[in-house]
Design an enzyme around this catalytic site. Sequence first.
Site, short mmCIF file in Angstrom:
data_model
loop_
_atom_site.label_atom_id
_atom_site.label_comp_id
_atom_site.label_asym_id
_atom_site.label_seq_id
_atom_site.Cartn_x
_atom_site.Cartn_y
_atom_site.Cartn_z
N GLU A 1 0.96 -1.33 -0.01
CA GLU A 1 0.05 0.07 0.02
C GLU A 1 0.82 1.23 -0.08
O GLU A 1 1.74 1.43 0.80
CB GLU A 1 -0.89 -0.06 1.14
CG GLU A 1 -2.29 0.43 1.04
CD GLU A 1 -3.06 -0.26 0.10
OE1 GLU A 1 -3.14 0.07 -1.25
OE2 GLU A 1 -3.33 -1.32 0.28
N HIS A 2 0.36 2.29 -1.04
CA HIS A 2 1.30 3.50 -1.31
C HIS A 2 2.73 3.25 -1.76
O HIS A 2 3.56 4.23 -1.68
CB HIS A 2 1.39 4.49 0.05
CG HIS A 2 -0.17 5.14 0.39
ND1 HIS A 2 -0.64 6.16 -0.02
CD2 HIS A 2 -1.15 4.25 0.97
CE1 HIS A 2 -1.69 6.46 0.38
NE2 HIS A 2 -2.03 5.44 1.06
N ASP B 1 3.29 2.09 -4.78
CA ASP B 1 3.34 2.29 -6.23
C ASP B 1 3.85 3.62 -6.87
O ASP B 1 4.58 3.63 -7.62
CB ASP B 1 1.93 1.89 -6.91
CG ASP B 1 0.93 2.87 -6.40
OD1 ASP B 1 1.07 3.68 -5.26
OD2 ASP B 1 -0.30 2.97 -6.90
N ALA C 1 -15.16 3.02 -1.57
CA ALA C 1 -14.87 1.89 -0.54
C ALA C 1 -13.33 1.36 -0.74
O ALA C 1 -12.85 0.29 -0.18
CB ALA C 1 -15.79 0.63 -1.08
N SER D 1 -12.42 4.44 -9.53
CA SER D 1 -11.94 5.50 -10.38
C SER D 1 -11.13 4.63 -11.38
O SER D 1 -11.44 5.20 -12.88
CB SER D 1 -11.47 6.65 -9.78
OG SER D 1 -10.25 6.05 -9.00
N GLU E 1 -6.04 10.60 -14.33
CA GLU E 1 -6.09 10.90 -13.04
C GLU E 1 -5.35 11.88 -12.28
O GLU E 1 -5.64 12.63 -11.75
CB GLU E 1 -6.17 9.54 -12.01
CG GLU E 1 -6.76 9.81 -11.00
CD GLU E 1 -7.36 8.58 -10.32
OE1 GLU E 1 -7.61 8.52 -8.93
OE2 GLU E 1 -7.62 7.67 -11.08
N ASP F 1 -3.52 0.83 -9.69
CA ASP F 1 -4.98 0.55 -9.93
C ASP F 1 -5.46 0.43 -11.30
O ASP F 1 -6.20 -0.71 -11.47
CB ASP F 1 -5.79 1.85 -9.16
CG ASP F 1 -5.72 1.67 -7.70
OD1 ASP F 1 -5.05 0.71 -6.89
OD2 ASP F 1 -6.16 2.99 -6.99
#
Length: 391
Positions: A38-39, A41, A129, A134, A166, A178
């Site tokens: 997590e975080h 990337d 969630a 997106s 994005e 993502d």
Amino acid sequence: MTDTAHGARQTAAAFRAVYGAEPTGIWAAPGRVNLIGEHTDYNDGFVMPLALPHTTLAAAAPRTDGVLRLHSAGADGGVVELRLDELRPPSAGAGWAAYPAGVAWAMRAAGLPVGGADLHYTSTVPLGAGLSSSAALEVATALALDDLHGLGLPREELARLAQRAENAFVGVPCGIMDQTAAACCTAGHALFLDTRDLTRRHVPFDLAAEGLCLLVVDTRVRHQLGDGAYAERRAGCERGARALGVRALRDVPYAHLSAALDTLAGDPVVQALVRHIVTENHRVEQTVAHLDAGHPRAIGPLLTAGHASLRDDFKISCAELDLAVDTACAAGALGARMTGGGFGGSALVLVDEDAAPAVTEALYAAFAAAGHTAPRIFPAVPGPGAHRLAV
């Protein structure tokens, strides 16, 4: 009829109702959960997402007048009509339509011959969630425009264009995970992705064969990544990399973490961010090793350790996420952690299949006792990445 086929028929019918014509095709892109990483990337690190069966469907047909028309079954208001030659970043405040509009802008900015189109969207990916609704919207749009205009772009390029949309058009400084998950995942596998060079490997992830289950716990606490907190953490990671003299925090070896933290002793906020990124990359590598060895149970403690790091060092958890993780582990789960950008969203729970009902009941009871809205809980079964459906 399968749920996917039924959804495609409904989406095609809705397109006809909105635009008075037949769609050329239906394209699907999934939401995702990130098993671990997590975080990492946007720090050129390692991630391991898997695609959910929840998808965004885009029914589309080309136009020849340079107009992009967008309509969503899940959004208030009617058709959003935009001229391609008038699209300009950033588009703060433009709402949901900024995501598909940004994709068209990014493709044209890259010199691709993308013309107008009519698009209608339906989605089963829960919004806010932490399941990347997106990216599903962006990748479904990118794949539709790619097919409509005969571009034949590779999946990793579609992911890059969706990320650029994005970053530059919507204004969220997200990494590439993502969009790559939505574009490139395969059913029955988790995706081990090196976000620096986008090399990837599909790792078999058949938990049912081992008597295991991965639950998603949607806390129903909606998060917004564009509120500045995400950007603050990314900027802090970049400060840490500069202070350590590396291109990105991915270049700090786990074995050298102690020395790196000593160097950052004068900036405890950045020090904590760096500690999370370096240890999280290590946890991804350990997870891959356990799965390759056929030991999925061994990843449970890594999930829980990752949550503690996100809670204490990155400081992006919330009371509901912490309650979900603590309750699941106390009720017998093998491990649990928050997933996604943070400040709400969902948690993941690794549990024995026969213990899943008891863990689920414990979660409902704990949320009720705390006065929280009841969570939405469902199993995460790895699904396919983006693809075209029959109309």
